[in-house]
Write a protein that holds these residues in place. Sequence first.
Motif, PDB file in Angstrom:
ATOM      1  N   LYS A   1     -69.503   6.179   2.145  1.00 47.81           N
ATOM      2  CA  LYS A   1     -68.742   5.055   2.721  1.00 47.81           C
ATOM      3  C   LYS A   1     -68.691   3.869   1.755  1.00 47.81           C
ATOM      4  O   LYS A   1     -67.698   3.142   1.690  1.00 47.81           O
ATOM      5  N   GLU A   2     -69.791   3.689   0.995  1.00 47.87           N
ATOM      6  CA  GLU A   2     -69.873   2.493   0.153  1.00 47.87           C
ATOM      7  C   GLU A   2     -69.173   2.662  -1.198  1.00 47.87           C
ATOM      8  O   GLU A   2     -68.414   1.808  -1.631  1.00 47.87           O
ATOM      9  N   HIS A   3     -69.458   3.787  -1.871  1.00 49.71           N
ATOM     10  CA  HIS A   3     -68.865   4.018  -3.201  1.00 49.71           C
ATOM     11  C   HIS A   3     -68.227   5.400  -3.239  1.00 49.71           C
ATOM     12  O   HIS A   3     -68.705   6.287  -3.932  1.00 49.71           O
ATOM     13  N   PRO A   4     -67.129   5.573  -2.508  1.00 55.44           N
ATOM     14  CA  PRO A   4     -66.520   6.909  -2.503  1.00 55.44           C
ATOM     15  C   PRO A   4     -65.901   7.244  -3.857  1.00 55.44           C
ATOM     16  O   PRO A   4     -65.480   6.354  -4.597  1.00 55.44           O
ATOM     17  N   VAL A   5     -65.893   8.525  -4.150  1.00 54.95           N
ATOM     18  CA  VAL A   5     -65.227   9.003  -5.359  1.00 54.95           C
ATOM     19  C   VAL A   5     -64.571  10.325  -4.984  1.00 54.95           C
ATOM     20  O   VAL A   5     -65.123  11.101  -4.199  1.00 54.95           O
ATOM     21  N   PHE A   6     -63.369  10.529  -5.490  1.00 57.94           N
ATOM     22  CA  PHE A   6     -62.557  11.661  -5.028  1.00 57.94           C
ATOM     23  C   PHE A   6     -62.229  12.562  -6.215  1.00 57.94           C
ATOM     24  O   PHE A   6     -61.589  12.140  -7.168  1.00 57.94           O
ATOM     25  N   LEU A   7     -62.700  13.800  -6.116  1.00 66.17           N
ATOM     26  CA  LEU A   7     -62.547  14.746  -7.214  1.00 66.17           C
ATOM     27  C   LEU A   7     -61.737  15.932  -6.720  1.00 66.17           C
ATOM     28  O   LEU A   7     -61.333  15.982  -5.558  1.00 66.17           O
ATOM     29  N   SER A   8     -61.511  16.898  -7.590  1.00 71.59           N
ATOM     30  CA  SER A   8     -60.975  18.175  -7.119  1.00 71.59           C
ATOM     31  C   SER A   8     -61.808  19.275  -7.753  1.00 71.59           C
ATOM     32  O   SER A   8     -62.621  19.001  -8.646  1.00 71.59           O
TER      33      SER A   8
END
Length: 468
Positions: free
Chosen positions: A409-416
């Motif tokens: 919630k605080e430091h989201p990071v979005f990968l694949s």
Amino acid sequence: MDLRDWLDRAVTAVRSWEAGYGEFERHPSLRVDPARFDAAFGELTTRLRDNYPYFHPSYAGQMLKPPHPAAVAGYLAAMLINPNNHALDGGPATSVMEKEVVARLATMFGLAEHLGHLTSSGTIANLEALWVARELHPGRGIAYSAEAHYTHGRMCGVLGMPGFAVPADDRGRMSVAALDELLAGGRIGTVVATAGTTGLGAIDPVHEIAAVARRHGVRVHVDAAYGGFFTLLAGLEDAAGLDPAPWRAIAGCDSVVVDPHKHGLQPYGCGAVLFGDPSVGRLYRHDSPYTYFTSDELHLGEISLECSRAGAAAAALWLTFELLPPVAGDPAGLGSVLAAGRRAALDWSSRLAGSSRLELYQPPELDIVCYYPVPGSPAAGSAAAGTPAGLAAIDRESARMLAEGMDDKEHPVFLSTLTVSANAFSRRHPGVTADADRARILRSVLMKPESETYLPTLHARLEALATS
Ligand SMILES: Cc1ncc(COP(=O)(O)O)c(C=O)c1O
């Protein structure tokens, strides 16, 4: 550059043009209750929050980002009129714009002559190239790399043509020796070279493929849907510069596809196909008694398999190219946008090389970086630190990092993720135990120029995730 100003100007300009046609009464059936509009619109914008933040550099997953404000303003201005670039009576202004942007793409690839048009996607653009290939070499098949986009195999099915996957080398590029052997069999009419594969961003050696294909009397189509605009970096004296050989070779190929809705800053609905021999236009000949009546000039529908196409897509691309020209060496051009992503990929690969928790899968050729949690690190799920973990642990850890990154919630990071075979993995990293026949690794497309300055944050975030 406030988008709201340009959207307002677009509406004002179109309203003023409309006013020149005199008053008429709007039909009451189109009227909606403002309160219901307000409520439904509120619901729409709320529901749209259920998206990943493609605009933000912490979204380092798939090939997704919002269009440039110029593309949005250009699209909106034309969309309010809603021209259809099928025929010149459907979209006179935007058809001319389409011809202009396609000519700019042809110049970008160095084509001496061309015939081409925009399409609704890379898939449809490739379909057209394969369809032309079938018409010119009936009964012969299509060869494409095992790493080519999956739609080539599917489209061969649609077209009733045999498709042949050529093995890739240990960098994900089509094996020219394997291609040579296949072409010697005489069953292939066209080979598809991919300039920037979807998974790894690998560049097939277009120049070598073209030489082999010519020797066998085979056509060459280049799928540069994702990679095409990187030709702007070919031969550049800069860290982002690319080996020019494959890019220069595109000029001598039979057809090329590039997607402005990937690296051309456009909204979805904008691919392009270009042919080096304008005479292929004859293959599209068809009768359409209800169109093509305003002019003897070329109507784009006469050289396109699709009928209706958004004139707004041409307007958006035209305005974008006016502001960010697709001209190599222009520091104010589109190339600078791609160069930043390319530099980010290079920067990240050196950071990954120095990391004890993450490992580079292979050096990036464009702006796609593939990497995985280091086997044997506590994070990779081995029973004890120092015990080399195998593919199964890498797969598990990659999936965990993907999920935990998105859920934070605080430091989201979005990968694949990218699923690779044990064989492909072992060819690059023979020390990793192949205890599964495939594994997911992590993949990030750094297609936003902001990735360059955000990279230290992104890398630190992933290092932390790898140990959590
Ligand atoms: C190399 C390549 N070819 C074709 C396609 C298909 O393009 P589209 O998704 O626009 O249909 C893609 C999509 O990522 C691609 O990367």
